[in-house]
Design an enzyme around this catalytic site. Structure first.
Site, mmCIF file in Angstrom:
data_model
loop_
_atom_site.group_PDB
_atom_site.id
_atom_site.type_symbol
_atom_site.label_atom_id
_atom_site.label_comp_id
_atom_site.label_asym_id
_atom_site.label_seq_id
_atom_site.Cartn_x
_atom_site.Cartn_y
_atom_site.Cartn_z
ATOM 1 N N THR A 232 20.035 -67.393 78.568
ATOM 2 C CA THR A 232 19.162 -68.329 79.099
ATOM 3 C C THR A 232 17.781 -68.579 78.248
ATOM 4 O O THR A 232 17.196 -67.753 77.822
ATOM 5 C CB THR A 232 18.479 -68.018 80.577
ATOM 6 O OG1 THR A 232 19.711 -67.520 81.352
ATOM 7 C CG2 THR A 232 17.845 -69.128 81.166
ATOM 8 N N LYS B 231 20.304 -74.539 84.364
ATOM 9 C CA LYS B 231 19.930 -73.064 84.430
ATOM 10 C C LYS B 231 18.566 -73.220 84.885
ATOM 11 O O LYS B 231 18.130 -72.142 85.751
ATOM 12 C CB LYS B 231 20.288 -72.372 83.431
ATOM 13 C CG LYS B 231 19.768 -70.931 83.357
ATOM 14 C CD LYS B 231 20.639 -70.036 84.400
ATOM 15 C CE LYS B 231 20.033 -68.607 84.386
ATOM 16 N NZ LYS B 231 20.530 -67.605 85.464
ATOM 17 N N LYS C 210 10.281 -64.969 81.547
ATOM 18 C CA LYS C 210 10.822 -65.955 80.429
ATOM 19 C C LYS C 210 11.584 -67.099 80.960
ATOM 20 O O LYS C 210 11.000 -68.264 80.413
ATOM 21 C CB LYS C 210 11.941 -65.313 79.404
ATOM 22 C CG LYS C 210 12.874 -65.981 78.782
ATOM 23 C CD LYS C 210 14.024 -65.331 77.913
ATOM 24 C CE LYS C 210 15.199 -64.513 78.937
ATOM 25 N NZ LYS C 210 15.860 -65.499 79.492
HETATM 26 P P1 NAP Z 1 19.471 -57.081 78.851
HETATM 27 O O1 NAP Z 1 20.416 -55.884 79.712
HETATM 28 O O2 NAP Z 1 18.210 -57.015 78.513
HETATM 29 O O3 NAP Z 1 20.387 -57.178 77.527
HETATM 30 C C1 NAP Z 1 19.981 -57.893 76.459
HETATM 31 C C2 NAP Z 1 21.035 -57.787 75.333
HETATM 32 O O4 NAP Z 1 20.586 -58.648 74.334
HETATM 33 C C3 NAP Z 1 21.205 -56.379 74.723
HETATM 34 O O5 NAP Z 1 22.404 -56.226 74.552
HETATM 35 C C4 NAP Z 1 20.258 -56.379 73.448
HETATM 36 O O6 NAP Z 1 20.540 -55.326 72.548
HETATM 37 C C5 NAP Z 1 20.573 -57.767 72.913
HETATM 38 N N1 NAP Z 1 19.568 -58.298 72.191
HETATM 39 C C6 NAP Z 1 18.014 -58.613 72.324
HETATM 40 N N2 NAP Z 1 17.396 -59.130 71.644
HETATM 41 C C7 NAP Z 1 18.192 -58.851 70.204
HETATM 42 C C8 NAP Z 1 18.226 -59.459 68.993
HETATM 43 N N3 NAP Z 1 17.172 -59.781 68.558
HETATM 44 N N4 NAP Z 1 19.277 -59.079 68.405
HETATM 45 C C9 NAP Z 1 20.503 -58.707 68.727
HETATM 46 N N5 NAP Z 1 20.655 -58.233 69.962
HETATM 47 C C10 NAP Z 1 19.548 -58.390 70.810
HETATM 48 O O7 NAP Z 1 19.678 -58.443 79.590
HETATM 49 P P2 NAP Z 1 20.687 -59.098 80.583
HETATM 50 O O8 NAP Z 1 20.435 -58.761 81.912
HETATM 51 O O9 NAP Z 1 22.143 -58.878 79.910
HETATM 52 O O10 NAP Z 1 20.670 -60.636 80.212
HETATM 53 C C11 NAP Z 1 21.162 -61.420 79.192
HETATM 54 C C12 NAP Z 1 20.734 -62.725 79.221
HETATM 55 O O11 NAP Z 1 21.358 -63.413 80.297
HETATM 56 C C13 NAP Z 1 19.077 -63.149 79.171
HETATM 57 O O12 NAP Z 1 19.047 -64.373 78.583
HETATM 58 C C14 NAP Z 1 18.983 -63.230 80.815
HETATM 59 O O13 NAP Z 1 17.834 -64.158 81.190
HETATM 60 C C15 NAP Z 1 20.400 -63.904 81.140
HETATM 61 N N6 NAP Z 1 20.708 -63.825 82.602
HETATM 62 C C16 NAP Z 1 20.843 -62.588 83.225
HETATM 63 C C17 NAP Z 1 21.356 -62.209 84.556
HETATM 64 C C18 NAP Z 1 21.071 -61.099 85.137
HETATM 65 O O14 NAP Z 1 21.404 -60.955 86.311
HETATM 66 N N7 NAP Z 1 21.001 -59.709 84.347
HETATM 67 C C19 NAP Z 1 21.832 -63.368 85.079
HETATM 68 C C20 NAP Z 1 22.014 -64.575 84.603
HETATM 69 C C21 NAP Z 1 21.433 -64.616 83.163
HETATM 70 P P3 NAP Z 1 20.039 -53.847 72.527
HETATM 71 O O15 NAP Z 1 21.119 -53.219 73.364
HETATM 72 O O16 NAP Z 1 20.056 -53.346 71.001
HETATM 73 O O17 NAP Z 1 18.695 -53.963 73.360
#
Ligand code: NAP
Length: 293
Positions: free
Chosen positions: A99, A174, A242
């Site tokens: 997102t 979104k 964010k």
């Molecule tokens: P998360 O658990 O914090 O995972 C983030 C991922 O991004 C990790 O694999 C991280 O790698 C990687 N990452 C971050 N910065 C990076 C960079 N500069 N270079 C390479 N890799 C990077 O987040 P999440 O919950 O999966 O969410 C991911 C996205 O989906 C976000 O935009 C969030 O807003 C959206 N979203 C989340 C949900 C939910 O319920 N969780 C629902 C809908 C949408 P590392 O492992 O190395 O840190």
């Protein structure tokens, strides 16, 4: 032999790891990259090929998905050193599923198009539960012919795939979704805090809210966790902050008053400042606990 496209997946966090796993279950051959290697190893055990850079993932894929955190992170995995454009080849398509905001989606699409790479912005909703169950709702913006090409891939991760229009519209829908998600969490937190102060039966409260007009994903999925004081993240508070910032960016440009979202953003600013950023969004209940006892 399979005629399915080869898929690359970048970003194996809470959501990405579950979505990638569903792609393997649906029979796609998958190449994965994660910044910290440990998370990729879990996917290796399920049959994914693990590579060391986004560029290598792109080389081995027809369609490549990013599910990282924020726009600067997408910038890095697309265009940074060893970014996926360095592995470009004919007919590469990128699906941006994290997102961020419409203006970034439009910018990414333009720059990728110059390199003859197609781009779809396809953020998701449905939480870690939807990602695990393969029941996400996915909103996708971009050229219709590119969208049609990626639908089977999106269907392996989601149940409702909604085409929203031109590039950036997926991210716009979104952001609108996040206004409602945030308001819902505010309502549930406030109701639970008052219920506790009035010694209301919390089981009765849950049964009423989850079957009546107040029902929602927040009520069904998060309220039971909040009742148990479980603030482990499905969706990190810092990520909702964010999203709310991006909502306000869009609204501010239009001089659009957004009283509810402004309040929510301040509440999540406070929550992150208090050290709850990596907890789930349901940690909003902590705000009430801190200020009402
Ligand atoms: P998360 O658990 O914090 O995972 C983030 C991922 O991004 C990790 O694999 C991280 O790698 C990687 N990452 C971050 N910065 C990076 C960079 N500069 N270079 C390479 N890799 C990077 O987040 P999440 O919950 O999966 O969410 C991911 C996205 O989906 C976000 O935009 C969030 O807003 C959206 N979203 C989340 C949900 C939910 O319920 N969780 C629902 C809908 C949408 P590392 O492992 O190395 O840190």
């Amino acid at each position: 032999m399979t005629n399915k496209p080869r898929i690359g997946f970048i970003g194996l966090g809470i959501m990405g790891s579950l979505m990638a796993s569903n792609l393997i279950k649906a029979g796609f051959s998958l190449t994965v990259y994660n910044r910290s290697r440990g998370k990729a190893d879990k996917l290796k055990a399920q049959g994914a090929q693990v590579v060391e850079t986004p560029a290598m993932a792109a080389k081995l894929s027809d369609i490549i998905i990013e599910m990282v955190t924020d726009a600067p992170d997408v910038e890095q995995v697309l265009f940074g050193d060893d970014g996926l454009v360095k592995g470009k080849h004919q007919e590469l398509t990128v699906i941006g599923m994290s997102t961020n905001s419409p203006r970034y989606a439009i910018d990414f699409a333009k720059r990728l198009r110059k390199m003859e790479i197609d781009f779809i912005d396809a953020p998701v909703t449905g939480g870690d539960k939807g990602a695990r169950d393969g029941t996400l709702t996915i909103m996708a913006g971009g050229k219709p012919e590119v969208f049609r090409r990626v639908v089977p891939v999106l269907e392996a991760m989601g149940k409702n795939i909604v085409y929203t229009g031109e590039t950036g519209t997926g991210q716009m829908v979104k952001l609108l979704n996040q206004i409602v998600i945030g308001m819902d969490m505010l309502g549930v937190s406030e109701a639970l805090a008052l219920a506790r102060r009035t010694d209301t039966d919390l089981d009765a409260l849950y049964r009423v809210l989850s079957t009546g007009a107040a029902n929602s994903f927040t009520v069904q999925y998060y309220l039971p966790k909040m009742i148990k004081n479980d603030i482990t993240p499905g969706f990190r508070a810092i990520h909702l902050r964010k999203d709310l910032k991006y909502v306000m960016d869009v609204a501010n440009e239009l001089n659009m008053p957004m009283m509810g979202t402004s309040l929510l953003l301040q509440l999540y600013n406070a929550l992150v400042a208090q050290g709850f950023g990596d907890n789930g969004t349901q940690a909003l209940i902590k705000f009430y606990e801190k200020f009402s006892h």
